[in-house]
Design a protein around this motif. Sequence first.
Motif, PDB file in Angstrom:
ATOM      1  N   GLY A   1       0.801  -1.223   0.000  1.00  0.00           N
ATOM      2  CA  GLY A   1       0.000   0.000   0.000  1.00  0.00           C
ATOM      3  C   GLY A   1       0.829   1.267   0.000  1.00  0.00           C
ATOM      4  N   ALA A   2       1.957   1.248  -0.705  1.00  0.00           N
ATOM      5  CA  ALA A   2       2.891   2.388  -0.690  1.00  0.00           C
ATOM      6  C   ALA A   2       2.232   3.664  -1.205  1.00  0.00           C
ATOM      7  N   ARG A   3       2.422   4.746  -0.455  1.00  0.00           N
ATOM      8  CA  ARG A   3       1.908   6.064  -0.843  1.00  0.00           C
ATOM      9  C   ARG A   3       3.046   7.025  -1.183  1.00  0.00           C
ATOM     10  N   TYR A   4       4.214   6.826  -0.581  1.00  0.00           N
ATOM     11  CA  TYR A   4       5.352   7.704  -0.797  1.00  0.00           C
ATOM     12  C   TYR A   4       6.377   6.970  -1.656  1.00  0.00           C
ATOM     13  N   VAL A   5       6.597   7.455  -2.874  1.00  0.00           N
ATOM     14  CA  VAL A   5       7.345   6.682  -3.881  1.00  0.00           C
ATOM     15  C   VAL A   5       8.526   7.493  -4.414  1.00  0.00           C
ATOM     16  N   LEU A   6       9.693   6.846  -4.458  1.00  0.00           N
ATOM     17  CA  LEU A   6      10.883   7.450  -5.051  1.00  0.00           C
ATOM     18  C   LEU A   6      10.919   7.114  -6.529  1.00  0.00           C
ATOM     19  N   ALA A   7      11.060   8.115  -7.378  1.00  0.00           N
ATOM     20  CA  ALA A   7      10.993   7.947  -8.830  1.00  0.00           C
ATOM     21  C   ALA A   7      12.229   7.246  -9.372  1.00  0.00           C
ATOM     22  N   PRO A   8      12.089   6.615 -10.548  1.00  0.00           N
ATOM     23  CA  PRO A   8      13.278   6.106 -11.248  1.00  0.00           C
ATOM     24  C   PRO A   8      14.047   7.279 -11.837  1.00  0.00           C
ATOM     25  N   MET A   9      15.329   7.389 -11.503  1.00  0.00           N
ATOM     26  CA  MET A   9      16.143   8.520 -11.964  1.00  0.00           C
ATOM     27  C   MET A   9      17.462   7.985 -12.507  1.00  0.00           C
ATOM     28  N   VAL A  10      17.748   8.281 -13.759  1.00  0.00           N
ATOM     29  CA  VAL A  10      18.965   7.778 -14.393  1.00  0.00           C
ATOM     30  C   VAL A  10      20.192   8.265 -13.621  1.00  0.00           C
ATOM     31  N   ASP A  11      21.025   7.335 -13.203  1.00  0.00           N
ATOM     32  CA  ASP A  11      22.262   7.623 -12.469  1.00  0.00           C
ATOM     33  C   ASP A  11      22.023   8.311 -11.118  1.00  0.00           C
ATOM     34  N   GLN A  12      20.804   8.295 -10.600  1.00  0.00           N
ATOM     35  CA  GLN A  12      20.530   9.004  -9.347  1.00  0.00           C
ATOM     36  C   GLN A  12      19.705   8.192  -8.356  1.00  0.00           C
ATOM     37  N   SER A  13      19.064   7.125  -8.768  1.00  0.00           N
ATOM     38  CA  SER A  13      18.312   6.314  -7.800  1.00  0.00           C
ATOM     39  C   SER A  13      19.008   4.978  -7.579  1.00  0.00           C
ATOM     40  N   GLU A  14      20.324   5.042  -7.398  1.00  0.00           N
ATOM     41  CA  GLU A  14      21.109   3.846  -7.127  1.00  0.00           C
ATOM     42  C   GLU A  14      20.843   3.352  -5.710  1.00  0.00           C
ATOM     43  N   LEU A  15      21.379   2.180  -5.363  1.00  0.00           N
ATOM     44  CA  LEU A  15      21.048   1.525  -4.097  1.00  0.00           C
ATOM     45  C   LEU A  15      21.294   2.418  -2.894  1.00  0.00           C
ATOM     46  N   ALA A  16      22.458   3.062  -2.795  1.00  0.00           N
ATOM     47  CA  ALA A  16      22.772   3.894  -1.620  1.00  0.00           C
ATOM     48  C   ALA A  16      21.730   4.989  -1.435  1.00  0.00           C
ATOM     49  N   TRP A  17      21.330   5.626  -2.532  1.00  0.00           N
ATOM     50  CA  TRP A  17      20.334   6.705  -2.427  1.00  0.00           C
ATOM     51  C   TRP A  17      18.953   6.143  -2.090  1.00  0.00           C
ATOM     52  N   ARG A  18      18.629   4.973  -2.627  1.00  0.00           N
ATOM     53  CA  ARG A  18      17.337   4.347  -2.302  1.00  0.00           C
ATOM     54  C   ARG A  18      17.257   4.038  -0.815  1.00  0.00           C
ATOM     55  N   LEU A  19      18.346   3.517  -0.254  1.00  0.00           N
ATOM     56  CA  LEU A  19      18.344   3.184   1.171  1.00  0.00           C
ATOM     57  C   LEU A  19      18.227   4.438   2.033  1.00  0.00           C
ATOM     58  N   LEU A  20      18.902   5.517   1.618  1.00  0.00           N
ATOM     59  CA  LEU A  20      18.783   6.786   2.342  1.00  0.00           C
ATOM     60  C   LEU A  20      17.334   7.276   2.306  1.00  0.00           C
ATOM     61  N   SER A  21      16.720   7.213   1.139  1.00  0.00           N
ATOM     62  CA  SER A  21      15.334   7.674   1.000  1.00  0.00           C
ATOM     63  C   SER A  21      14.378   6.820   1.805  1.00  0.00           C
ATOM     64  N   ARG A  22      14.614   5.516   1.846  1.00  0.00           N
ATOM     65  CA  ARG A  22      13.753   4.626   2.640  1.00  0.00           C
ATOM     66  C   ARG A  22      13.857   4.962   4.131  1.00  0.00           C
ATOM     67  N   ARG A  23      15.054   5.281   4.594  1.00  0.00           N
ATOM     68  CA  ARG A  23      15.217   5.654   6.000  1.00  0.00           C
ATOM     69  C   ARG A  23      14.384   6.871   6.361  1.00  0.00           C
ATOM     70  N   HIS A  24      14.123   7.713   5.374  1.00  0.00           N
ATOM     71  CA  HIS A  24      13.454   8.983   5.642  1.00  0.00           C
ATOM     72  C   HIS A  24      12.086   9.074   4.971  1.00  0.00           C
ATOM     73  N   GLY A  25      11.401   7.934   4.894  1.00  0.00           N
ATOM     74  CA  GLY A  25       9.987   7.979   4.550  1.00  0.00           C
ATOM     75  C   GLY A  25       9.552   7.354   3.254  1.00  0.00           C
ATOM     76  N   ALA A  26      10.451   7.118   2.307  1.00  0.00           N
ATOM     77  CA  ALA A  26      10.042   6.491   1.045  1.00  0.00           C
ATOM     78  C   ALA A  26       9.609   5.053   1.310  1.00  0.00           C
ATOM     79  N   GLN A  27       8.435   4.679   0.798  1.00  0.00           N
ATOM     80  CA  GLN A  27       7.892   3.347   1.040  1.00  0.00           C
ATOM     81  C   GLN A  27       8.065   2.409  -0.144  1.00  0.00           C
ATOM     82  N   LEU A  28       8.367   2.965  -1.292  1.00  0.00           N
ATOM     83  CA  LEU A  28       8.573   2.181  -2.510  1.00  0.00           C
ATOM     84  C   LEU A  28       9.609   2.896  -3.360  1.00  0.00           C
TER      85      LEU A  28
END
Length: 466
Positions: free
Chosen positions: A10-37
């Motif tokens: 039921g994810a409501r807060y979503v991090l977009a696909p971003m070329v060269d910018q949504s790599e694993l390290a950034w995804r994990l940082l975003s998840r720590r701060h509210g991103a659900q998907l």
Amino acid sequence: MEFWARSLRGARYVLAPMVDQSELAWRLLSRRHGAQLCYTPMLHAQVFVRDANYRRENLYSDLCPADRPLIVQFCANDPDVFVQAALLAQEFCDAIDLNLGCPQMIAKRGHYGAFLQDEWDLLEKIIERACEKLSVPITCKIRVFPEMEKTVTYAKLLEKAGCQLLTVHGRTKEQKGPLTGVASWEHIKAVRNAVKIPIFANGNIQFLSDVERCIQETGAHGVMTAEGNLHNPALFEGKNPRVWEMAEEYLDLVRQFPCSLSFVRAHLFKLWHHTLQVYQDLREELAKVKTLEGIIAVNRELKRRCQEEAANQKEGEEPTGELPFFHWICQPYVRPPPKDTTKEESGVRGKRALEDEEENAELLSKNKQKKKLRNPKKSFDPALKPKYAKCDQCGNPKGNKCVFQLCRSCCKKAAFREMADCAGHGLLFKTKYEKSVQCKSVQNVEAPEINIPEAPILQPPPEIKA
């Protein structure tokens, strides 16, 4: 709907696909701060199928239990290639997304992304074929048409073909760069009311209040953000932390999950965007550093200067300029609106027109305006640009003088495999091989025997009598 509630939690807060910018390290940082998907960066389906190193670098090496739920996004224009790539990726994710929203020139040359939005028969084949072969759901990310009715018909077609979740970016493919403008939530709302599958809204998200307002106005099941997240990874928490806190946390994650230095540098430029306008010397330093430790050192110096500036503030002092917070606080970057914006009632800007360069000079980017000053006769009319021939293997622009009729990457592999030269790309595998063979043959040749005649024995001169 069940897929969104169960697999995507039921994810409501979503991090977009971003070329060269949504790599694993950034995804994990975003998840720590509210991103659900989270989505992976856009991956090229044909390269993913062909190149094992590309698969390992972009997905296989990113395996992390905390990085779920995860959707892998591909760009493709061939049903078979898309299915092959998805089959190789499906066990590492919760869904496969077809990119129909990329508006950049590389997408136009490769014929994918938003430049497929008029090829409805092809899109039906791609999605239907994927639904038959895959064990995970298919989702799509699209941009809108200027006409709301056409956008709704487009969304219904994708739903009927088998798309189980649709992300709607409320901008047309012409709205990019200096012409980005405002996204139309009206279009998103119309799509939401017309289809039964879950809808994610994308566009105009800078604060958590924008997220809540977007959900209320569009009825979307979730909200996706890209640029808002890059400037403030804690956006979904409703917080505006100090930049150095986010930067240090991200750099620690990069140490654990290494990635390209260019990704890291780009993230620091976004995070420190407002501060780097103040400290131009550090901006130049950040652009030059060649190691992760060098980037960390620049970040440390930025932190020191900002802390020193904050310590010297007077009580009750307010930020100067147009920024809502002091420059060392995470906050959005607001693009200046297009100078010739003439929004229709729907809020969607018309097509970009550059036919008359003199009257529309303000539409050129700053870089092109500088080029125009240096060379007033230079034309930027898209109709006059040379047509780019496609690489026979991956669809990217091929080299004009390539002997294999391929792009540089594919040519390099072909030349190495066939031990051939390509003067167009400056690859000399055959020449180097022949030289090495010649050197080895010369080293192995025995020197011929040379008969040197013996020197005559010289007699001493006769003694001279006095």
